[in-house]
Write an enzyme that holds these catalytic residues in place. Structure first.
Site, PDB file in Angstrom:
ATOM      1  N   ARG A  66       0.277   3.503  16.249  1.00 30.59           N
ATOM      2  CA  ARG A  66      -0.048   4.556  15.291  1.00 30.59           C
ATOM      3  C   ARG A  66       0.217   5.973  15.815  1.00 30.59           C
ATOM      4  O   ARG A  66       0.769   6.804  15.101  1.00 30.59           O
ATOM      5  CB  ARG A  66      -1.499   4.409  14.820  1.00 30.59           C
TER       6      ARG A  66
ATOM      7  N   ASP B  56      -7.007   2.432  10.649  1.00 25.38           N
ATOM      8  CA  ASP B  56      -5.788   3.218  10.757  1.00 25.38           C
ATOM      9  C   ASP B  56      -5.917   4.621  10.181  1.00 25.38           C
ATOM     10  O   ASP B  56      -5.252   5.552  10.634  1.00 25.38           O
ATOM     11  CB  ASP B  56      -4.615   2.480  10.107  1.00 25.38           C
TER      12      ASP B  56
ATOM     13  N   ASP C 280       0.812  -1.210   0.000  1.00 24.74           N
ATOM     14  CA  ASP C 280       0.000   0.000   0.000  1.00 24.74           C
ATOM     15  C   ASP C 280       0.850   1.267   0.000  1.00 24.74           C
ATOM     16  O   ASP C 280       0.621   2.187  -0.789  1.00 24.74           O
ATOM     17  CB  ASP C 280      -0.938   0.008   1.208  1.00 24.74           C
TER      18      ASP C 280
ATOM     19  N   SER D 129      -1.927  -9.479   4.552  1.00 22.94           N
ATOM     20  CA  SER D 129      -1.521  -8.155   5.016  1.00 22.94           C
ATOM     21  C   SER D 129      -0.950  -8.313   6.417  1.00 22.94           C
ATOM     22  O   SER D 129      -1.561  -8.963   7.274  1.00 22.94           O
ATOM     23  CB  SER D 129      -2.722  -7.209   5.037  1.00 22.94           C
TER      24      SER D 129
END
Length: 405
Positions: free
Chosen positions: A95, A124, A15, A176
């Site tokens: 994050r 996210d 990504d 992923s």
């Protein structure tokens, strides 16, 4: 929007590699591939080569491992923060660290926009953008997934192949992954059919319990005010504690979770999480609290634990509500100090013993053998006092029942 310098949160995966190339083509400005070193296993030279092939003007690695564990993972541990009773939140805790580092870098190097490779379906995007707004609303965020016409991982593969970006994914490997020092997440592929069981050959960290050692491994973990400080009597840094416990848990088959969770947008998603150190630390911390935290303090603290977990999961680490609850949690941990023995065996993690100078446990008061004697009259009076309210309520129910006949 006409940015001059975009700082992209770059993981080196499918990504973000596609996002990097897209940003260069769409905006034609300087793009920095910002990599937060959170303890993921990575070949940084290979990652730099991939970022440059995708068009990065600058490749930057920021070592935030110690900051991540000490100032995010351990404060959440003190709160026993678990989302929906299972998820230990290795990603939600990471994050805000990334965003904090990106903003510091942008301020230092003249960045005027942030970017991420998060999909419109996931959590996210919320965590990145809310964290950015809370820290510096003057820096806009660009989300390529909301701008391009690519619709799937297969499309991204074709896009990267077209632009000669050397990614690791292939049509045969569409999992992923998200990895940092405290967890490895595996999503996608056959796991998207929830009737399919996880196949142990796809575990990256953890030994299958059936292949783990046939003997119990005992660890001792020392805590000071709710924070782990030593393992097996050896004082270690926060990072080294996680590394040591990850290794011990992994070789004993401990720490794999297969979870269906509710995303922020309400959609359900399935993920397999390998987080040995977090599983061990949560078990040990709760065991120590059982001895050192009064029942009432624990009850009041637990009233806000679910709310705290929801806040962190939704990307609001820097919000006032998380900080307010954290202050209460930190106060509750003043006496949560001592040593916990943990037994690891073929996937199980069990508290074996607790030792603490701050323990509220009194053998003399609760023993079934000779100890401090209770007065029978005191016990009778206590029970009568407790029962008074229930006697009154019971009488009311009887009167109502008689009146309805």
């Amino acid at each position: 929007m006409n940015p001059n310098h975009i700082v992209l949160a770059y993981s080196g995966g499918l990504d973000t590699s596609a996002a990097l190339r897209f940003l260069k083509e769409r905006f034609g400005c300087k793009v920095t591939a910002y990599c937060a070193n959170l303890g993921q296993r990575e070949d940084w030279k290979k990652l730099e080569h991939r970022a440059k092939a995708a068009g990065a003007d600058v490749f930057y690695v920021d070592d935030v491992r110690g900051h991540f564990i000490e100032n995010f993972v351990f404060p959440a541990l003190k709160a026993n923060a678990v989302y929906e009773s299972h998820y230990l939140m290795g990603t939600p805790l990471a994050r805000p660290v990334i965003v904090e580092g990106m903003i510091a870098y942008a301020r230092r190097e003249g960045g005027d926009a942030l970017a991420h490779g998060c999909t419109p379906k996931g959590n996210d995007q919320v965590r990145f953008e809310l964290s950015a707004i809370l820290l510096d609303k003057s820096l806009p965020t660009i989300a390529p997934w909301r701008l391009w016409d690519l619709a799937s991982r297969e499309d991204l593969l074709q896009y990267c192949a077209k632009h000669d970006i050397p990614i690791q994914h292939s049509k045969e490997d569409l999992f992923s992954h998200d990895e940092n020092l405290v967890h490895l997440t595996t999503e996608g592929e056959y796991l998207e059919e929830i009737e399919n069981a996880f196949q142990w050959q796809h575990a990256s960290w953890i030994t299958p319990p059936t292949k783990a050692p046939d003997q119990v491994e005992r660890l001792t973990i020392d805590f000071r005010e709710g924070v782990p400080v030593a393992v097996n009597g050896e004082k270690l840094s926060p990072v080294d504690i996680i590394v040591k416990l990850n290794a011990a848990g992994a070789r004993n088959g401990v720490g794999l979770q297969d979870i269906i969770e509710n995303r922020i947008n309400g959609m359900k998603v399935r993920g397999v999480f390998e987080n040995p150190a977090l599983v061990i630390l949560h078990k040990a911390h709760r065991g120590l609290e059982c001895a050192t935290l009064s029942g009432e303090v624990a009850r009041v603290r637990d009233l806000v634990v679910n709310e705290y977990s929801q806040i962190v999961y939704k990307g609001l680490w820097f919000a006032p509500e998380r900080k307010a609850i954290q202050a209460m949690v930190d106060y509750s941990q003043r006496h949560v100090s001592g040593e916990v023995s943990i037994d690891l065996y073929k996937g199980s993690c069990t508290v074996a013993a607790v030792r603490s100078e701050h323990s509220l446990y009194s053998r003399d008061l609760v023993t079934l053998h000779r100890g401090v004697e209770f007065s029978g009259d005191d016990a009778t009076g206590f029970l009568r006092t407790m029962a008074l309210r229930y006697q009154i309520e019971g009488d009311r129910e009887l009167r109502m029942a008689r009146g309805s006949r």
